[in-house]
Design an enzyme around this catalytic site. Structure first.
Site, mmCIF file in Angstrom:
data_model
loop_
_atom_site.group_PDB
_atom_site.id
_atom_site.type_symbol
_atom_site.label_atom_id
_atom_site.label_comp_id
_atom_site.label_asym_id
_atom_site.label_seq_id
_atom_site.Cartn_x
_atom_site.Cartn_y
_atom_site.Cartn_z
ATOM 1 N N ASP A 143 0.907 -1.139 0.000
ATOM 2 C CA ASP A 143 0.000 0.000 0.000
ATOM 3 C C ASP A 143 0.942 1.183 0.000
ATOM 4 O OD1 ASP A 143 -1.413 2.306 0.982
ATOM 5 O OD2 ASP A 143 -3.075 0.958 1.378
ATOM 6 N N HIS A 144 1.008 1.915 -1.093
ATOM 7 C CA HIS A 144 2.108 2.883 -1.200
ATOM 8 C C HIS A 144 2.008 3.991 -0.143
ATOM 9 C CE1 HIS A 144 -0.560 5.440 -3.695
ATOM 10 N NE2 HIS A 144 0.265 6.423 -3.442
ATOM 11 N N HIS A 146 -5.824 2.844 1.244
ATOM 12 C CA HIS A 146 -5.045 3.899 1.902
ATOM 13 C C HIS A 146 -5.734 4.481 3.139
ATOM 14 C CE1 HIS A 146 -3.028 3.411 -1.815
ATOM 15 N NE2 HIS A 146 -3.752 4.247 -2.538
HETATM 16 C C1 BG6 Z 1 -3.901 5.388 -5.960
HETATM 17 C C2 BG6 Z 1 -5.258 5.585 -6.519
HETATM 18 O O1 BG6 Z 1 -3.849 4.216 -5.211
HETATM 19 O O2 BG6 Z 1 -3.552 6.499 -5.134
HETATM 20 C C3 BG6 Z 1 -5.340 6.889 -7.294
HETATM 21 O O3 BG6 Z 1 -5.591 4.507 -7.381
HETATM 22 C C4 BG6 Z 1 -4.864 8.050 -6.444
HETATM 23 O O4 BG6 Z 1 -6.665 7.128 -7.763
HETATM 24 C C5 BG6 Z 1 -3.514 7.738 -5.806
HETATM 25 O O5 BG6 Z 1 -4.752 9.180 -7.289
HETATM 26 C C6 BG6 Z 1 -3.129 8.810 -4.811
HETATM 27 O O6 BG6 Z 1 -1.809 8.602 -4.384
HETATM 28 P P1 BG6 Z 1 -0.895 9.832 -3.905
HETATM 29 O O7 BG6 Z 1 0.387 9.186 -3.454
HETATM 30 O O8 BG6 Z 1 -0.742 10.742 -5.079
HETATM 31 O O9 BG6 Z 1 -1.645 10.504 -2.789
#
Ligand code: BG6
Length: 490
Positions: A178-179, A241
């Site tokens: 989960d990034h 997230h």
């Molecule tokens: C992704 C979603 O997991 O996270 C996207 O699929 C979203 O829709 C993105 O834009 C947001 O990530 P970050 O790191 O830009 O907040």
């Protein structure tokens, strides 16, 4: 401090989807940065795998360009790139064909340590690739597999994907990214809570009035319409997230910073979420969809006018939820979650609002008190702010003002390079540290709770409410918190 010592267990990484968007924007630039910092094992092999037929030179040219145009472009130099490129090979693969992974077998050099497989592909390929790797004899007890959301679209499909992965790999070999857990500011939540003694005594329903978690994006669907319209904000952002953020805020102190201890505590939070069903979906959720408006000073089209859009859609690009965590620590404390596209600005933050002071000794001289709040800004800037009441300097009666105690992470640690979240995640896979990866039971517990909401929406026919691009979402989201006497932090 974590040691930089390199573990002997990984000798190669095979990256499926090596020419895709994630590989280009994040993975190659992250691998390059790790190599520059001496964090990849000496003989580590990097094998790009994809379906197109490409020469090694053409592939390496693509990798080079991806680094030069990435967030790590400042780290690029020709001499070091030559060293990095020496690790890289490219293989054409066809998961569905018999012998379609033979090229990987031939390219991998035998040796100590396992191979890390990274599936940067569509989720429909997760199962087939795992099985093909197993059938090709490429999986052994040292192998690791790394995948990223979406893992399924509901509990049943998530189980199918997890079962297919489980047919080839043991759970300890599976790293689900989960990034958000790779972001510094998110990891710092654990440090803030569990490396300080002043917050924990107050971190409960006795002292906390409400918690808000906002992940707002200014961008729209950005050409991902077919995927997004089958998914929506609840599945795309909340299932992964947002619930991970909620877990980090709400969980009990783990016994140690170990994968089992951290993940056991997170999954308990997911099990404690009060179900949102047809009975309470109208009061606890708001669905929104952006209409035309202004974003970043420019006019922006609505969701159904985006490139590739259908003329009508009832999919939500915004969702707000009132979440209750049914356990001793949090009984009665609402957790408000909201996320959406084409909101006023990009801003992710967690706000912990404390209860008001029990008695206002200044009431007699007309002073009002605002409750303290801890604001943790995750992005775009990282900042921690504690608001306190303060006397306005002067000779007269006590006049009070709310002032912020600010900790700007940029100012405090200015010299440190801010890494791409994937750098940390990739290194953790190599080091076999899964504390910041999502375990199977977490994914499935999160889906079960999300499924209840989707069923509730379907059975009650809850429709999306329009909001102008560039706003904070539909007014119903404001009404949802106001009903409890709370307001969104903006
Ligand atoms: C992704 C979603 O997991 O996270 C996207 O699929 C979203 O829709 C993105 O834009 C947001 O990530 P970050 O790191 O830009 O907040």
């Amino acid at each position: 401090m974590m040691s930089n010592a390199l573990p002997p267990e990984c000798r190669a990484m095979v990256l499926f989807g090596a020419t895709g968007d994630l590989a280009k924007r994040m993975l190659w630039p992250s691998l390059y940065a790790l190599d520059r910092d001496g964090l990849l094992p000496a003989k580590f092999q990097l094998l790009g795998a994809a379906t197109s037929v490409l020469s090694r030179e053409a592939f390496i040219a693509k990798v080079k360009e991806s680094i030069q145009t990435s967030a790590n472009s400042k780290l690029y130099d020709d001499a070091f790139f030559a060293t990095f490129a020496a690790r890289i090979q490219y293989v054409t693969v066809d998961v569905k064909a018999v012998g379609g992974l033979d090229a990987i077998k031939h390219a991998l050099i035998a040796g100590e340590g396992g191979v890390m497989f990274y599936l940067s592909t569509g989720p429909q390929l997760f199962g087939p690739i795992c099985l093909a790797l197993r059938d090709a004899g490429l999986v052994d007890k040292h192998s690791r597999i790394t995948i990223e959301k979406p893992i399924g679209t509901d509990t049943d499909t998530a189980r199918e994907v997890n079962d297919a992965i489980g047919a080839a790999f043991e759970e300890r070999q599976v790293f689900r990214i989960d990034h958000y857990l790779g972001k510094e500011a998110v990891q710092n939540l654990l440090a803030l809570r569990f490396a300080n003694s002043i917050f924990e005594p107050l971190w409960n329903a006795n002292a906390i009035e409400q918690v808000q978690i906002t992940v707002a994006e200014a961008v729209g669907v950005e050409g991902r319409w077919p995927f997004y319209d089958a998914t929506g904000a609840l599945r795309d952002m909340v299932q992964s997230h947002m619930l991970q953020l909620l877990c980090l805020v709400a969980m009990e102190p783990p016994a140690g910073f170990t994968p089992s201890a951290v993940r056991n505590e997170k999954v308990k939070v997911l099990w404690s979420l009060r179900p949102i069903t047809a009975a309470n979906v109208a009061t606890h959720t708001v669905r929104g969809q952006y209409a035309a408006g202004f974003s970043g000073g420019e006019s922006a089209v609505g969701y159904v006018e985006e490139v590739g859009a259908k003329p009508f859609s009832d999919m939500e690009s915004f969702v707000a939820l009132k979440v209750e965590v049914d356990n001793w620590r949090w009984a009665g404390v609402p957790f408000y979650l909201r996320t959406g596209k084409r909101l006023q600005k990009r801003s992710s933050e967690i706000m912990i609002q404390f209860k008001p002071a029990p008695y206002n000794i200044f009431a007699g001289i007309g002073a009002t008190l605002a409750p303290n709040a801890l604001l943790i800004k995750l992005q775009p800037e990282e900042m921690i702010t504690l608001t306190v009441m303060h006397k306005q300097p002067g000779m007269n009666d006590v006049t009070l003002a709310q002032v912020p105690l600010n900790l700007s992470v940029g100012d405090a640690f200015g010299e440190t390079r801010r890494r791409i979240a994937y750098e940390r995640m990739l290194l953790d896979v190599l080091k076999n540290n899964s504390a910041l990866f999502v375990r199977r039971d977490e994914v499935e517990a999160a889906w079960q709770w999300i499924d209840g909401i989707i069923d509730g929406w379907q059975s009650t026919g809850q429709k999306v409410k329009p909001y102008p691009a560039g706003s904070w979402g539909p007014s119903a989201a404001i009404a949802m918190t106001e009903r409890n006497g709370h307001s969104w932090h903006e």
